[in-house]
Enzyme design. Structure first.
Site, PDB file in Angstrom:
ATOM      1  N   SER A   1      23.758  17.608  87.983  1.00  0.00           N
ATOM      2  CA  SER A   1      24.070  18.566  86.863  1.00  0.00           C
ATOM      3  C   SER A   1      22.817  19.260  86.287  1.00  0.00           C
TER       4      SER A   1
ATOM      5  N   PHE B   1      16.818   7.205  86.026  1.00  0.00           N
ATOM      6  CA  PHE B   1      16.341   8.534  85.243  1.00  0.00           C
ATOM      7  C   PHE B   1      17.482   9.310  84.781  1.00  0.00           C
TER       8      PHE B   1
ATOM      9  N   SER C   1      11.188   7.407  75.915  1.00  0.00           N
ATOM     10  CA  SER C   1      10.416   8.618  75.560  1.00  0.00           C
ATOM     11  C   SER C   1       9.700   8.594  74.282  1.00  0.00           C
TER      12      SER C   1
ATOM     13  N   TYR D   1      18.872  13.637  70.941  1.00  0.00           N
ATOM     14  CA  TYR D   1      18.284  13.251  72.147  1.00  0.00           C
ATOM     15  C   TYR D   1      17.294  11.929  71.910  1.00  0.00           C
TER      16      TYR D   1
ATOM     17  N   LYS E   1      17.588   7.767  73.074  1.00  0.00           N
ATOM     18  CA  LYS E   1      16.809   6.868  73.813  1.00  0.00           C
ATOM     19  C   LYS E   1      16.438   5.719  72.828  1.00  0.00           C
TER      20      LYS E   1
ATOM     21  N   ASN F   1       4.181  13.681  77.400  1.00  0.00           N
ATOM     22  CA  ASN F   1       4.441  14.983  77.847  1.00  0.00           C
ATOM     23  C   ASN F   1       4.380  15.322  79.336  1.00  0.00           C
TER      24      ASN F   1
ATOM     25  N   LEU G   1       6.419  23.643  76.472  1.00  0.00           N
ATOM     26  CA  LEU G   1       5.091  24.573  76.485  1.00  0.00           C
ATOM     27  C   LEU G   1       4.767  25.033  78.011  1.00  0.00           C
TER      28      LEU G   1
ATOM     29  N   ARG H   1      -0.620  17.438  71.914  1.00  0.00           N
ATOM     30  CA  ARG H   1       0.352  16.524  72.774  1.00  0.00           C
ATOM     31  C   ARG H   1      -0.658  15.905  73.967  1.00  0.00           C
TER      32      ARG H   1
ATOM     33  N   ARG I   1       7.663  25.224  64.565  1.00  0.00           N
ATOM     34  CA  ARG I   1       9.190  24.975  65.143  1.00  0.00           C
ATOM     35  C   ARG I   1       9.555  23.838  64.248  1.00  0.00           C
ATOM     36  N   PRO I   2      10.644  23.751  63.901  1.00  0.00           N
ATOM     37  CA  PRO I   2      11.248  22.926  62.929  1.00  0.00           C
ATOM     38  C   PRO I   2      11.407  21.464  63.472  1.00  0.00           C
TER      39      PRO I   2
ATOM     40  N   ASP J   1       8.731  19.592  64.757  1.00  0.00           N
ATOM     41  CA  ASP J   1       7.660  19.315  65.570  1.00  0.00           C
ATOM     42  C   ASP J   1       6.661  18.585  64.753  1.00  0.00           C
TER      43      ASP J   1
HETATM   44  P1  NAD Z   1      15.803  15.899  84.821  1.00  0.00           P
HETATM   45  O1  NAD Z   1      17.095  16.629  84.110  1.00  0.00           O
HETATM   46  O2  NAD Z   1      15.075  17.053  85.830  1.00  0.00           O
HETATM   47  O3  NAD Z   1      16.445  14.815  85.614  1.00  0.00           O
HETATM   48  C1  NAD Z   1      17.631  14.055  85.748  1.00  0.00           C
HETATM   49  C2  NAD Z   1      18.297  13.998  86.715  1.00  0.00           C
HETATM   50  O4  NAD Z   1      19.608  13.107  86.275  1.00  0.00           O
HETATM   51  C3  NAD Z   1      18.994  15.447  87.283  1.00  0.00           C
HETATM   52  O5  NAD Z   1      18.685  15.554  88.613  1.00  0.00           O
HETATM   53  C4  NAD Z   1      20.489  15.317  86.812  1.00  0.00           C
HETATM   54  O6  NAD Z   1      21.340  16.212  87.822  1.00  0.00           O
HETATM   55  C5  NAD Z   1      20.557  13.914  86.672  1.00  0.00           C
HETATM   56  N1  NAD Z   1      21.824  13.315  85.929  1.00  0.00           N
HETATM   57  C6  NAD Z   1      22.162  13.863  84.548  1.00  0.00           C
HETATM   58  N2  NAD Z   1      22.975  13.170  84.095  1.00  0.00           N
HETATM   59  C7  NAD Z   1      23.530  12.297  85.264  1.00  0.00           C
HETATM   60  C8  NAD Z   1      24.847  11.551  85.531  1.00  0.00           C
HETATM   61  N3  NAD Z   1      25.520  11.289  84.403  1.00  0.00           N
HETATM   62  N4  NAD Z   1      24.954  10.889  86.596  1.00  0.00           N
HETATM   63  C9  NAD Z   1      24.262  11.130  87.667  1.00  0.00           C
HETATM   64  N5  NAD Z   1      23.037  11.886  87.397  1.00  0.00           N
HETATM   65  C10 NAD Z   1      22.767  12.625  86.339  1.00  0.00           C
HETATM   66  O7  NAD Z   1      14.876  15.323  83.916  1.00  0.00           O
HETATM   67  P2  NAD Z   1      13.392  14.687  83.853  1.00  0.00           P
HETATM   68  O8  NAD Z   1      12.585  15.585  83.194  1.00  0.00           O
HETATM   69  O9  NAD Z   1      13.376  14.317  85.547  1.00  0.00           O
HETATM   70  O10 NAD Z   1      13.829  13.274  83.057  1.00  0.00           O
HETATM   71  C11 NAD Z   1      14.163  12.088  83.892  1.00  0.00           C
HETATM   72  C12 NAD Z   1      14.346  10.934  82.598  1.00  0.00           C
HETATM   73  O11 NAD Z   1      12.967  11.203  81.751  1.00  0.00           O
HETATM   74  C13 NAD Z   1      15.434  11.581  81.552  1.00  0.00           C
HETATM   75  O12 NAD Z   1      16.101  10.263  81.240  1.00  0.00           O
HETATM   76  C14 NAD Z   1      14.690  11.939  80.410  1.00  0.00           C
HETATM   77  O13 NAD Z   1      15.311  11.652  79.355  1.00  0.00           O
HETATM   78  C15 NAD Z   1      13.385  11.284  80.514  1.00  0.00           C
HETATM   79  N6  NAD Z   1      11.997  11.820  79.799  1.00  0.00           N
HETATM   80  C16 NAD Z   1      11.817  12.949  80.304  1.00  0.00           C
HETATM   81  C17 NAD Z   1      10.734  13.788  79.617  1.00  0.00           C
HETATM   82  C18 NAD Z   1      10.356  15.172  79.939  1.00  0.00           C
HETATM   83  O14 NAD Z   1       9.601  15.852  79.394  1.00  0.00           O
HETATM   84  N7  NAD Z   1      10.711  15.615  81.140  1.00  0.00           N
HETATM   85  C19 NAD Z   1      10.020  13.159  78.427  1.00  0.00           C
HETATM   86  C20 NAD Z   1      10.557  11.909  78.127  1.00  0.00           C
HETATM   87  C21 NAD Z   1      11.666  11.220  78.777  1.00  0.00           C
HETATM   88  C1  UD1 Z   2       9.919  18.244  73.174  1.00  0.00           C
HETATM   89  C2  UD1 Z   2      10.709  17.315  72.350  1.00  0.00           C
HETATM   90  C3  UD1 Z   2      10.508  15.996  72.597  1.00  0.00           C
HETATM   91  C4  UD1 Z   2      10.702  15.754  74.259  1.00  0.00           C
HETATM   92  C5  UD1 Z   2       9.831  16.624  75.001  1.00  0.00           C
HETATM   93  C6  UD1 Z   2      10.090  16.540  76.399  1.00  0.00           C
HETATM   94  C7  UD1 Z   2      11.020  18.537  70.278  1.00  0.00           C
HETATM   95  C8  UD1 Z   2      10.719  18.510  68.948  1.00  0.00           C
HETATM   96  N1  UD1 Z   2      10.419  17.402  70.944  1.00  0.00           N
HETATM   97  O1  UD1 Z   2       8.367  17.545  72.804  1.00  0.00           O
HETATM   98  O2  UD1 Z   2      11.718  15.359  72.095  1.00  0.00           O
HETATM   99  O3  UD1 Z   2      10.548  14.520  74.692  1.00  0.00           O
HETATM  100  O4  UD1 Z   2      10.000  17.922  74.450  1.00  0.00           O
HETATM  101  O5  UD1 Z   2       8.742  16.992  77.178  1.00  0.00           O
HETATM  102  O6  UD1 Z   2      11.618  19.416  70.902  1.00  0.00           O
HETATM  103  N2  UD1 Z   2       5.062  24.970  71.860  1.00  0.00           N
HETATM  104  C9  UD1 Z   2       4.558  26.377  71.422  1.00  0.00           C
HETATM  105  N3  UD1 Z   2       5.460  27.357  72.024  1.00  0.00           N
HETATM  106  C10 UD1 Z   2       6.432  27.086  72.816  1.00  0.00           C
HETATM  107  C11 UD1 Z   2       6.688  25.773  73.245  1.00  0.00           C
HETATM  108  C12 UD1 Z   2       6.117  24.751  72.645  1.00  0.00           C
HETATM  109  O7  UD1 Z   2       3.764  26.467  70.709  1.00  0.00           O
HETATM  110  O8  UD1 Z   2       7.009  27.995  73.441  1.00  0.00           O
HETATM  111  C13 UD1 Z   2       4.052  24.207  71.098  1.00  0.00           C
HETATM  112  C14 UD1 Z   2       5.174  22.776  70.149  1.00  0.00           C
HETATM  113  O9  UD1 Z   2       5.119  23.510  69.019  1.00  0.00           O
HETATM  114  C15 UD1 Z   2       4.059  21.471  70.550  1.00  0.00           C
HETATM  115  C16 UD1 Z   2       3.794  21.664  72.048  1.00  0.00           C
HETATM  116  O10 UD1 Z   2       3.758  23.103  72.216  1.00  0.00           O
HETATM  117  O11 UD1 Z   2       2.775  21.546  69.678  1.00  0.00           O
HETATM  118  C17 UD1 Z   2       4.455  21.027  73.114  1.00  0.00           C
HETATM  119  O12 UD1 Z   2       5.698  21.475  73.163  1.00  0.00           O
HETATM  120  P1  UD1 Z   2       6.754  20.945  73.968  1.00  0.00           P
HETATM  121  O13 UD1 Z   2       6.615  21.217  75.346  1.00  0.00           O
HETATM  122  O14 UD1 Z   2       8.198  21.648  73.629  1.00  0.00           O
HETATM  123  O15 UD1 Z   2       6.914  19.312  73.789  1.00  0.00           O
HETATM  124  P2  UD1 Z   2       7.398  18.527  72.502  1.00  0.00           P
HETATM  125  O16 UD1 Z   2       7.577  19.267  71.383  1.00  0.00           O
HETATM  126  O17 UD1 Z   2       6.032  17.529  72.396  1.00  0.00           O
END
Ligand code: NAD
Ligand code: UD1
Length: 339
Positions: A36, A82, A126, A150, A154, A180, A201, A232, A293-294, A296
């Site tokens: 997905s 994941f 997360s 979201y 978690k 991050n 970002l 971050r 951004r609200p 943050d």
């Molecule tokens: P991602 O979207 O790239 O990977 C998630 C994968 O799960 C995708 O391949 C999607 O197709 C699959 N998926 C979603 N729902 C599914 C379902 N119902 N059944 C089977 N497959 C399904 O995301 P990611 O960045 O790799 O994140 C992986 C995990 O880490 C997630 O649980 C996410 O919440 C957590 N996480 C991610 C971040 C981040 O910034 N990327 C930060 C903190 C936690």
């Molecule tokens: C965001 C999510 C967090 C999630 C994470 C995944 C929010 C409030 N938080 O975290 O729940 O786990 O992503 O990685 O959405 N920024 C800019 N310009 C941009 C984008 C971001 O200035 O176009 C700034 C943000 O204000 C922040 C930093 O960059 O200070 C990082 O932002 P981002 O990458 O979105 O991560 P988080 O906000 O930490």
């Protein structure tokens, strides 16, 4: 004996990097993904990267009957979970879909695991479970809260895991709270590929460096941080992947679980990231300052001490490595699109 691991969401960003790390560490791994939010060619790319056949099951973690068949067929020793939906903005618009996929997915998976007698689980949590007001650096003992649906999913998932552990001592669960995740595999074969305009970002900056977007908006320059922009704890996705290998190892060796931060312990500001990316890519990154951004936080970064103590985890890569690997991935993608 080789241990067999089920990797849900293994075609996604963090899942695909973790797949590579687990295979390199000697585990036998099967991916379960409904694609997905991942590209169809990720398994082919992993085959190229690892020079071996990849086992992928296309399926949904909400499908209990399918999970029962999968557990009956493969004799798994552990699951790394994941699969979830992760876009904060989307979760605000569609909270029910997020509750169903993230909470329903975990419950269905744990029920299937229990029925199959598989009790080792690594769960993707997360730093969002700390909300926005935790004391820095953020330790695992900080009070939990959430700022959006979201983050709420978690937090509820963590509570479901705690209550299940309390009910049955056979469970051993590693709860990993990612800060991050950014960057990409050094091969340039796998990386983060968000559809449309990115919310986060580094993927946004990558598109500005690549010329796909004209400039990056900095969301606020009046925070109480050294340069006024948000801070971050960015962690290289390959470090994060290694954290999962260590978490699994600990579940197998210690027989009990853990709840740990996966971060570097170092915060970088938005301006620092822009400057590091400009250096890594050799491109100009035009920016303008926009309103905050609200929702943050001004600054978040981990206290990484517990992950070091419990798992032996510490991050190897710095911000320059994260930007270089991201740029390598983005430019390789652009070249193959042009070819
Ligand atoms: P991602 O979207 O790239 O990977 C998630 C994968 O799960 C995708 O391949 C999607 O197709 C699959 N998926 C979603 N729902 C599914 C379902 N119902 N059944 C089977 N497959 C399904 O995301 P990611 O960045 O790799 O994140 C992986 C995990 O880490 C997630 O649980 C996410 O919440 C957590 N996480 C991610 C971040 C981040 O910034 N990327 C930060 C903190 C936690
Ligand atoms: C965001 C999510 C967090 C999630 C994470 C995944 C929010 C409030 N938080 O975290 O729940 O786990 O992503 O990685 O959405 N920024 C800019 N310009 C941009 C984008 C971001 O200035 O176009 C700034 C943000 O204000 C922040 C930093 O960059 O200070 C990082 O932002 P981002 O990458 O979105 O991560 P988080 O906000 O930490």
């Amino acid at each position: 004996m080789t241990q067999r691991i089920l990797l849900t969401g293994g075609a996604g960003y963090i899942g695909s990097h973790t797949y590579a790390a687990l295979v390199e560490a000697g585990y036998e791994v099967v991916i379960l993904d409904n694609f997905s939010n991942s590209a169809r060619d990720v398994p082919d790319r992993l085959e190229l990267l690892l020079d071996r056949k990849i086992k992928v099951i296309e399926g949904d973690v909400l499908d209990r009957a399918m999970l029962d068949r999968v557990f009956a067929k493969h004799d798994f020793d552990a699951v790394v979970h994941f699969a979830a939906s992760k876009a904060v903005g989307e979760s605000v618009k569609e909270p029910l879909a997020y509750m169903q996929n993230n909470i329903g997915g975990l419950v269905t998976l744990m029920q299937a695991m229990q029925a199959a007698g598989v009790f080792r689980l690594v769960f993707s949590s997360s730093a969002s479970v700390y909300g926005n007001n935790a004391q820095l650096p953020i330790a695992e003992t900080a009070e939990r809260s959430y700022g959006n649906p979201y983050g709420h999913t978690k937090l509820v998932c963590e509570q479901i895991i705690e209550q299940t552990l309390a009910s049955d001592p056979r469970w051993a669960v590693g709860v990993l709270r990612y800060f991050n995740p950014v960057g990409a595999h050094p091969s340039g074969l796998i990386g983060e590929d968000p559809a449309g305009v990115p919310d986060n970002l580094m993927p946004y900056i990558a598109k500005v460096a690549g010329g796909e977007l004209p400039c990056i908006s900095i969301f606020g320059d009046d925070y109480p941080t050294p340069d006024g922009t948000g801070v971050r704890d960015y962690i290289h996705v390959c470090d994060l992947a290694d954290g999962h290998v260590l978490s699994l190892r600990s579940l197998f060796h210690e027989g009990k679980g853990h709840v740990v931060n996966l971060g570097t312990g170092r915060g970088y500001s938005v301006l620092e990231v822009i400057s590091a990316y400009a250096q890594a890519s050799g491109r100009d990154i035009p920016y303008l300052v926009a309103p905050r951004r609200p929702g943050d936080a001004a600054a978040t970064y981990a206290n990484p001490a517990l992950a070091k103590e419990m798992l032996g985890f510490s991050a190897r890569f710095d911000l320059g490595d994260m930007c270089r690997s991201s740029w390598e991935w983005v430019s390789t993608q652009a070249q193959s699109a042009d070819a």
